[in-house]
Design an enzyme around this catalytic site. Structure first.
Site, mmCIF file in Angstrom:
data_model
loop_
_atom_site.group_PDB
_atom_site.id
_atom_site.type_symbol
_atom_site.label_atom_id
_atom_site.label_comp_id
_atom_site.label_asym_id
_atom_site.label_seq_id
_atom_site.Cartn_x
_atom_site.Cartn_y
_atom_site.Cartn_z
ATOM 1 N N SER A 163 0.841 -1.200 0.000
ATOM 2 C CA SER A 163 0.000 0.000 0.000
ATOM 3 C C SER A 163 0.867 1.238 0.000
ATOM 4 C CB SER A 163 -0.914 0.026 1.233
ATOM 5 O OG SER A 163 -1.620 1.242 1.302
ATOM 6 N N SER A 164 0.531 2.193 -0.861
ATOM 7 C CA SER A 164 1.226 3.480 -0.847
ATOM 8 C C SER A 164 0.940 4.247 0.437
ATOM 9 C CB SER A 164 0.793 4.324 -2.041
ATOM 10 O OG SER A 164 -0.577 4.678 -1.952
ATOM 11 N N GLU A 212 -7.911 1.514 -7.269
ATOM 12 C CA GLU A 212 -9.253 1.702 -6.730
ATOM 13 C C GLU A 212 -10.318 1.687 -7.823
ATOM 14 O OE1 GLU A 212 -8.790 6.445 -6.029
ATOM 15 O OE2 GLU A 212 -7.193 5.030 -5.622
#
Length: 425
Positions: free
Chosen positions: A167-168, A311
């Site tokens: 995850s960023s 997303e």
């Protein structure tokens, strides 16, 4: 007790609508946290009101920020901030909000005491070890690697290596508070490529706009110098990722949907919709003050790397299931750790409705087949729910489980959907 089912509307005529989107969740929660850490009073205007944003405002109040909402609507608020010392001794509920569970712990490490965290049952399965291990390396104490956990400072900062391939948000979470660390921070990513890089670029841009010195000149290394975070009067952009299901409606029905306020320049990953939907056969046009997507009713399969905008995957998958040719989506292995395992969930639900989809090592393959009605499970995941709504536009009898989960980023998705379809004035 099972969640209620929402009969997804099916339409036979082209949808023609203008859809006004509330503020970006990603921008809102970054702006709120930075306002709480600023060196003086400030404002965050047109901030999103949704479950994720409300969880962030509750967390910041728990940590001592004084906040007053003015010009409130069901979808937005202007927040006036008076920052104070970060307070310990409180408890923070993160729900399923990745921005709360990963952005707030570094701020909590500045507190004068312990701060405990917990969330929804599904949140306890989401990856957290990267950010918590990093905080330990920077001087703080964390008593676990998953929710629930307790954070205790002091945090001094310095250099830390992380694997942010999951995850960023692991990088953004450290950078947002880093200027308040005594030594600032240098974050080095080690591992497979970081997903959703536009979100890190968003974080860096918002820090620089507040006078924070950020050096990202070397790949996978971010340096934030210690110093003040300037107070500002900031206005939140519309949430471009939330445009996806509404634009998809134009493509599925051969109609046209316009979203006002589409920025000419932005770091939001949702801006990639302009290119992705064009590749799938839409006519995408900038119009005065916004963006229009026009469909022909025919959807073309796509071969795309969605790492930068993962997303968008559920909506792209919904379109791919209704397309006239196969699709392959790559670079999205990390969304197995989102609100749910999105890859497994999408395969299960598309297959349940008669479709043909399978997982690959880093994504999905979708081969269009005639679909039929049935229950489309949401897995407490807002983007799964909206994907079911998109399929239901063409496939009669689709019922989406727990459409209310869309409150995570859209305060009233069913009303917006009905308004787009002309069911409300």
């Amino acid at each position: 007790m099972s969640a209620p089912l929402w009969p997804a509307p099916t339409v036979t005529a082209p949808v023609t609508a203008t859809v006004r989107l509330p503020g970006s969740k990603s921008v809102t929660n970054r702006a709120l946290l930075l306002a709480a850490l600023a060196d003086g009073p400030g404002a965050v205007r047109l901030a999103l009101r949704s479950r994720d944003a409300d969880l962030m405002t509750a967390a910041l109040r728990t940590l001592g920020a004084e906040m007053t909402a003015v010009d409130e609507t069901p979808e937005s608020a202007d927040w006036l901030f008076t920052p104070g010392p970060v307070a310990g001794g409180g408890h923070i509920e993160v729900g399923l909000a990745g921005t709360v569970m990963r952005f707030v712990p570094p701020m909590a490490a500045l507190a004068d005491g312990e701060v405990s965290f917990d969330g929804d049952p599904a949140a306890r399965k989401r990856p957290m070890g990267t950010i918590l291990s990093a905080l330990r390396a920077l001087g703080a104490h964390a008593d676990a690697d998953t929710l629930p956990f307790t954070i205790r400072g002091p945090v001094t900062g310095g250099e830390v290596s992380v694997d942010a391939s999951g995850s960023s948000q692991f990088v953004s979470g450290l950078l947002l508070t880093a200027a308040r660390f005594e030594k600032g921070v240098t974050v080095r990513h080690v591992g497979p490529p970081v997903p959703s890089m536009p979100h890190i670029e968003m974080t860096v841009q918002m820090l620089r706009a507040r006078g924070v010195e950020v050096d990202d000149s070397e790949p996978d290394i971010w340096r934030v110098a210690p110093g003040p975070i300037a107070a500002t009067d900031f206005t939140v952009e519309p949430d471009l990722s939330n445009a996806a299901p509404f634009f998809a409606a134009a493509m599925v029905t051969g109609g046209a949907v316009t979203v006002p306020g589409w920025p000419l320049e932005t770091t939001q990953p949702g801006d990639l919709l302009r290119h992705l939907l064009a590749e799938m056969g839409a006519e995408v046009t900038r119009v005065p003050g916004g963006l229009e997507v026009r469909g022909s009713g025919t959807i073309t399969g796509i071969d795309a790397d969605l790492r930068a905008a993962s997303e968008l995957t559920p909506t792209i998958v919904a379109l791919a299931a209704l397309a006239d040719s196969p699709s392959r989506l790559r670079g999205i292995a990390h969304i197995r750790g989102h609100e749910t395992d999105r890859l497994a969930a999408l395969v299960t639900e598309i297959t349940r409705l008669g479709g043909d989809a399978n997982e690959t090592e880093d994504g999905l393959e979708i081969r269009p087949r005639p679909l039929h009605g049935g229950v489309f499970h949401s897995y407490e995941d807002h983007r799964m729910a909206t994907a079911g709504a998109v399929i239901g536009l063409r496939v009669p009898g689709v019922e989406v489980e727990d459409i209310a989960t869309t409150r995570k980023t859209l305060p009233d998705f069913p009303r917006m959907w009905a308004h787009m379809l002309g069911d409300m004035s």
